[in-house]
Design a protein around this motif. Structure first.
Motif, short mmCIF file in Angstrom:
data_model
loop_
_atom_site.label_atom_id
_atom_site.label_comp_id
_atom_site.label_asym_id
_atom_site.label_seq_id
_atom_site.Cartn_x
_atom_site.Cartn_y
_atom_site.Cartn_z
N GLN A 131 12.49 9.68 -12.70
CA GLN A 131 10.97 9.17 -12.44
C GLN A 131 11.14 7.63 -12.22
O GLN A 131 10.22 6.95 -11.64
N ARG B 234 5.93 10.04 -4.31
CA ARG B 234 5.48 8.81 -4.65
C ARG B 234 4.54 8.33 -5.76
O ARG B 234 3.68 9.20 -5.77
N PRO B 235 4.76 7.66 -6.83
CA PRO B 235 4.25 7.61 -8.11
C PRO B 235 2.79 6.99 -7.53
O PRO B 235 2.61 6.09 -6.69
N ALA B 236 1.93 7.70 -8.08
CA ALA B 236 0.48 7.25 -7.80
C ALA B 236 0.15 5.66 -7.82
O ALA B 236 -0.91 5.31 -7.15
N ASP B 237 0.70 5.32 -9.03
CA ASP B 237 0.47 3.94 -9.23
C ASP B 237 1.40 2.95 -8.65
O ASP B 237 1.44 1.49 -8.95
N PHE B 238 2.28 3.24 -7.92
CA PHE B 238 3.09 2.18 -7.52
C PHE B 238 2.48 1.15 -6.40
O PHE B 238 1.75 1.62 -5.27
N ASN B 239 2.72 0.03 -6.63
CA ASN B 239 2.30 -1.01 -5.89
C ASN B 239 3.25 -2.21 -5.60
O ASN B 239 3.67 -2.63 -6.59
N ASN C 187 2.89 -5.60 -7.15
CA ASN C 187 2.72 -5.53 -8.60
C ASN C 187 4.28 -5.45 -9.24
O ASN C 187 4.57 -5.91 -10.28
N TYR C 188 5.06 -4.42 -8.38
CA TYR C 188 6.37 -4.22 -8.80
C TYR C 188 7.37 -5.57 -8.56
O TYR C 188 7.79 -5.96 -9.48
#
Length: 185
Positions: free
Chosen positions: A53, A75-80, A83-84
């Motif tokens: 994960q 792809r993780p739904a909250d991946f940006n 922000n990363y």
């Protein structure tokens, strides 16, 4: 890898870890590519290893072979990506922020006025040759590399742990050169 990223496909890579001393320590794994980022001259793949994960960074220079897989990227739904990166994930240490105080010589002070270390940086003249620097920075490998590259122009005063790390590294460096100087005197 670029094609896999553009087509939202997984990619199987043969990856040589920087810590692997032998060729038999290469790892073949399937990655879910999320983005490519550049830090200095190095290009990195932001990806998730199939079956896991957590998001990881892979230096593309260490990829020895790559094959596109038919499997679609999960792809993780909250991946940006913004922000990363803002969270310090390209910094290779904790990414935590701390206040750094240091003395910098006039030469470095002029450079810092043109290219501040951050929005909160303060630089005040202490005397004709030195300035006092106070700024909030991210705990990162790149910060340490910059500090070591400016070692004769800056004296870290705090935090104490960073000051001690600078002292220890500079002692080790000096010991290398003292051995060379002693042999050639």
């Amino acid at each position: 890898i670029q094609t896999a990223l553009l087509n939202d496909c997984c990619v199987q890579v043969c990856y040589q870890s920087p810590y692997a001393a032998q060729a038999d320590q290469r790892r073949t794994q399937i990655l879910h590519p999320l983005a490519m980022v550049q830090s200095g001259v190095q290009l990195y793949l932001v990806a998730i290893v199939d079956g896991y994960q957590d998001i990881r960074l892979f230096a593309l220079s260490r990829v020895l072979d790559a094959t596109i897989e038919a499997k679609k990227v999960v792809r993780p739904a909250d991946f940006n990506l913004s922000n990363y990166l803002a969270a310090g994930n390209l910094q290779f240490l904790s990414g935590d922020t701390f206040e750094m105080k240091a003395r910098v010589n006039t030469k470095l002070a002029r450079l810092l006025e043109e290219s501040p270390l951050g929005e909160q940086m303060q630089l005040n003249a202490a005397d004709a040759d030195w300035h006092l620097l106070s700024t909030v920075v991210q705990d990162s490998w790149s910060l340490r590399m910059w500090l070591f590259s400016q070692a004769s122009n800056i004296e870290v005063q705090s935090p104490a742990l960073l000051r001690q790390q600078m002292i220890d590294e500079l002692k080790d460096t000096l010991a290398l050169y003292q051995g060379f100087l002693s042999a050639n005197v």
